[in-house]
Design a protein around this motif. Structure first.
Motif, mmCIF file in Angstrom:
data_model
loop_
_atom_site.group_PDB
_atom_site.id
_atom_site.type_symbol
_atom_site.label_atom_id
_atom_site.label_comp_id
_atom_site.label_asym_id
_atom_site.label_seq_id
_atom_site.Cartn_x
_atom_site.Cartn_y
_atom_site.Cartn_z
ATOM 1 N N UNK A 278 -3.107 27.448 12.306
ATOM 2 C CA UNK A 278 -2.032 28.379 11.959
ATOM 3 C C UNK A 278 -2.589 29.798 11.843
ATOM 4 N N UNK A 279 -3.727 29.940 11.184
ATOM 5 C CA UNK A 279 -4.337 31.273 11.052
ATOM 6 C C UNK A 279 -4.664 31.849 12.425
ATOM 7 N N UNK A 280 -5.184 31.038 13.315
ATOM 8 C CA UNK A 280 -5.546 31.494 14.655
ATOM 9 C C UNK A 280 -4.325 32.035 15.390
ATOM 10 N N UNK A 281 -3.228 31.282 15.373
ATOM 11 C CA UNK A 281 -2.020 31.730 16.065
ATOM 12 C C UNK A 281 -1.420 32.967 15.400
ATOM 13 N N UNK A 282 -1.459 33.031 14.078
ATOM 14 C CA UNK A 282 -0.919 34.201 13.374
ATOM 15 C C UNK A 282 -1.742 35.452 13.682
ATOM 16 N N UNK A 283 -3.062 35.308 13.713
ATOM 17 C CA UNK A 283 -3.926 36.432 14.064
ATOM 18 C C UNK A 283 -3.629 36.891 15.487
ATOM 19 N N UNK A 284 -3.518 35.929 16.396
ATOM 20 C CA UNK A 284 -3.174 36.259 17.780
ATOM 21 C C UNK A 284 -1.849 37.020 17.843
ATOM 22 N N UNK A 285 -0.851 36.540 17.099
ATOM 23 C CA UNK A 285 0.471 37.171 17.113
ATOM 24 C C UNK A 285 0.404 38.611 16.594
ATOM 25 N N UNK A 286 -0.388 38.852 15.549
ATOM 26 C CA UNK A 286 -0.527 40.218 15.022
ATOM 27 C C UNK A 286 -1.141 41.143 16.069
ATOM 28 N N UNK A 287 -2.103 40.632 16.816
ATOM 29 C CA UNK A 287 -2.674 41.429 17.894
ATOM 30 C C UNK A 287 -1.648 41.727 18.977
ATOM 31 N N UNK A 288 -0.862 40.722 19.350
ATOM 32 C CA UNK A 288 0.181 40.916 20.355
ATOM 33 C C UNK A 288 1.200 41.953 19.898
ATOM 34 N N UNK A 289 1.471 41.962 18.600
ATOM 35 C CA UNK A 289 2.442 42.910 18.039
ATOM 36 C C UNK A 289 1.828 44.294 17.844
ATOM 37 N N UNK A 290 0.505 44.372 18.011
ATOM 38 C CA UNK A 290 -0.236 45.607 17.733
ATOM 39 C C UNK A 290 0.113 46.127 16.348
ATOM 40 N N UNK A 291 0.008 45.213 15.393
ATOM 41 C CA UNK A 291 0.429 45.445 14.015
ATOM 42 C C UNK A 291 -0.608 46.262 13.250
#
Length: 182
Positions: A69-82
């Motif tokens: 879950x952490x891996x996918x959430x980290x990936x998602x934050x990068x995709x969002x350029x958060x």
């Protein structure tokens, strides 16, 4: 994703828990047909919805227990350029993904997904890394920070920035950490 009506829909965690999701609808109007005041309003509304959804993903990351879950959430934050996630991602830069991405021929993340996400976020990551790198004692974390700088700035500019930082610091410990980073 973007539906036919020009509405971008993302899903975020409901702060109440229980597996519910909150849906964000971001209207993407025909900008060509809008007056300046309407354009300002459209951009402000879109930005707020994107920031809110990034905050939800970041909130889930703080609470996540499983590595996957952490891996996918980290990936998602990068995709969002958060940008709001930069401090957290720098703190987690040496977090190791237990499972490598096999969904695409080019993996979506590396063994260290926070470093990948920081590189995708870009300049905000550079500023934070340049602030914490002189204090970083751990060699792996230092190497990952330098890798992000290299991805964001390129080799010549990253070396120049680190060299300038070394030249400007008088603290021996910080200077040693920066020299080790080079």
């Amino acid at each position: 994703g973007l539906d036919g009506a020009g509405v971008f829909v993302t899903r975020g965690a409901d702060t109440g828990g229980g597996g519910r999701v909150r849906e964000y609808k971001i209207v993407v109007p025909d900008f060509e047909s809008l007056e300046k005041a309407q354009l300002d309003e459209a951009v402000d509304g879109t930005g707020k919805s994107l920031r809110d959804s990034a905050q939800d993903v970041l909130g889930q990351l703080w609470k996540a227990k499983s590595n996957l879950a952490k891996t996918y959430l980290i990936y998602q934050l990068g995709q969002m350029r958060a940008n709001a996630a930069v401090d957290t991602l720098v703190a987690m830069i040496d977090f190791k993904a237990e499972v490598m991405d096999d969904a695409l021929s080019l993996p979506r993340w590396t063994r260290y997904p926070a470093a990948s996400a920081l590189a995708r976020i870009g300049s905000r990551s550079v500023w934070r890394i340049m602030a914490v790198l002189p204090l970083e004692q751990d060699g792996t974390r230092r190497d990952l920070m330098v890798a992000v700088l290299l991805d964001c700035l390129g080799q010549d500019i990253a070396k120049c920035a680190l060299g300038k930082e070394i030249a400007s610091t008088t603290d021996a410990a910080k200077k040693a950490n920066l020299n080790a980073a080079l």
